[in-house]
Enzyme design. Structure first.
Site, short mmCIF file in Angstrom:
data_model
loop_
_atom_site.label_atom_id
_atom_site.label_comp_id
_atom_site.label_asym_id
_atom_site.label_seq_id
_atom_site.Cartn_x
_atom_site.Cartn_y
_atom_site.Cartn_z
N ASP A 1 0.85 -1.20 0.00
CA ASP A 1 0.00 0.00 0.00
C ASP A 1 0.89 1.26 0.00
OD1 ASP A 1 -3.09 0.56 1.93
OD2 ASP A 1 -2.41 1.29 -0.02
N SER B 1 -2.46 -10.22 1.86
CA SER B 1 -2.70 -10.64 3.24
C SER B 1 -1.53 -11.36 3.91
CB SER B 1 -3.94 -11.56 3.34
OG SER B 1 -5.13 -10.80 3.24
N GLY C 1 1.44 -10.24 4.65
CA GLY C 1 2.36 -9.37 5.41
C GLY C 1 1.72 -9.01 6.74
N1 APR Z 1 6.14 -5.18 -3.80
C1 APR Z 1 5.73 -6.47 -3.72
N2 APR Z 1 5.43 -7.09 -2.56
C2 APR Z 1 5.57 -6.36 -1.43
C3 APR Z 1 6.00 -5.01 -1.42
C4 APR Z 1 6.30 -4.43 -2.68
N3 APR Z 1 6.72 -3.16 -2.78
N4 APR Z 1 6.02 -4.57 -0.13
C5 APR Z 1 5.63 -5.61 0.64
N5 APR Z 1 5.37 -6.69 -0.13
C6 APR Z 1 4.90 -8.03 0.26
C7 APR Z 1 5.03 -8.39 1.71
O1 APR Z 1 6.31 -8.97 1.96
C8 APR Z 1 3.92 -9.43 1.85
O2 APR Z 1 4.40 -10.68 1.40
O3 APR Z 1 3.49 -8.04 0.00
C9 APR Z 1 2.85 -8.96 0.88
C10 APR Z 1 1.64 -8.25 1.50
O4 APR Z 1 2.08 -7.54 2.62
P1 APR Z 1 1.37 -6.16 3.09
O5 APR Z 1 1.76 -5.08 2.16
O6 APR Z 1 1.69 -6.02 4.55
O7 APR Z 1 -0.19 -6.39 2.88
P2 APR Z 1 -1.23 -7.22 3.76
O8 APR Z 1 -0.59 -8.33 4.49
O9 APR Z 1 -2.33 -7.55 2.77
O10 APR Z 1 -1.75 -6.16 4.83
C11 APR Z 1 -2.53 -5.08 4.39
O11 APR Z 1 -1.08 -3.51 5.43
O12 APR Z 1 0.07 -1.80 4.44
C12 APR Z 1 -1.07 -2.11 5.14
O13 APR Z 1 -2.68 -0.51 4.40
C13 APR Z 1 -2.32 -1.87 4.34
O14 APR Z 1 -3.77 -2.16 6.21
C14 APR Z 1 -3.29 -2.78 5.04
C15 APR Z 1 -2.43 -3.98 5.41
#
Ligand code: APR
Length: 180
Positions: free
Chosen positions: A41, A128, A130
């Site tokens: 995000d 989801s 992360g």
């Molecule tokens: N490109 C690709 N993958 C990424 C990147 C990137 N720039 N940054 C992180 N990731 C990976 C993480 O390592 C994880 O495997 O994307 C996956 C999803 O992680 P998150 O971004 O934390 O998303 P999520 O687990 O769906 O949580 C969503 O996190 O950032 C907040 O606003 C968002 O509240 C929401 C929550």
């Protein structure tokens, strides 16, 4: 690593930053408030610029946000894509509170939106897995299953689905799911 459907459409795996993906639509791992955040995000809003959040402000004002298991589309600002699909994955608790169904629904919604928009390529992160804590092996199984099912349909316009993974563990999990 790639897989080709009987209809000649492909699933590809890539390691790296999804904001560098070259696809008509890039999927964001958003929250139900569409408020932005860290991880994917944060990266998408940083690279795409303020236009994306301005569009989300409009959507939020109308609908209050986006329910878990669904997604909303905006433009892509400075990103090379045409669209960003802001998908809201489930927070993982114990896997017995509907998380698998909600994660599958997220992927299906993004694939349906890609068809509606006439996109021929789409890039997904590991939604989801992360902050939301979804075990990446299980998430990969669901993501790949939905992608394969979609590309096996004869009538779809999507030609390529790419999963852009951060790090070897996630990449390995998706590669294992793709081989199954
Ligand atoms: N490109 C690709 N993958 C990424 C990147 C990137 N720039 N940054 C992180 N990731 C990976 C993480 O390592 C994880 O495997 O994307 C996956 C999803 O992680 P998150 O971004 O934390 O998303 P999520 O687990 O769906 O949580 C969503 O996190 O950032 C907040 O606003 C968002 O509240 C929401 C929550």
């Amino acid at each position: 690593m790639e897989w080709t459907s009987s209809t000649g459409r492909k699933i590809l795996l890539q390691e790296g930053d999804i904001t560098c993906a070259e696809a008509d639509a890039i999927v964001n791992a958003a929250n139900s408030a569409l408020a932005g955040g860290g991880g994917v995000d944060g990266a998408i809003h940083r690279a795409g610029g303020p236009e994306i959040m301005r569009e989300l402000d409009g959507i939020r004002a109308k609908t209050g946000g986006c329910p878990t298991g669904s997604a909303v589309a905006t433009g892509a600002g400075r990103l090379r894509a045409r669209y960003v699909f802001h998908a809201v994955g489930p927070v993982y608790r114990d896997g017995r509170r509907g998380e698998p169904e909600l994660l599958a629904a997220c992927h299906r919604k993004c694939l349906e939106m890609a068809e509606e928009k006439g996109a021929s390529t789409i890039a997904f992160p590991a939604i989801s897995t992360g902050v939301y804590g979804y075990p990446v092996e299980e998430a990969a199984e669901i993501a790949i299953r939905e992608a394969k099912a979609h590309l096996e349909r004869p009538d779809v316009k999507l030609q390529e689905i790419t999963f852009v993974l951060f790090g070897r563990h996630a990449h390995g999990a998706y590669a294992a799911a793709l081989k199954r």
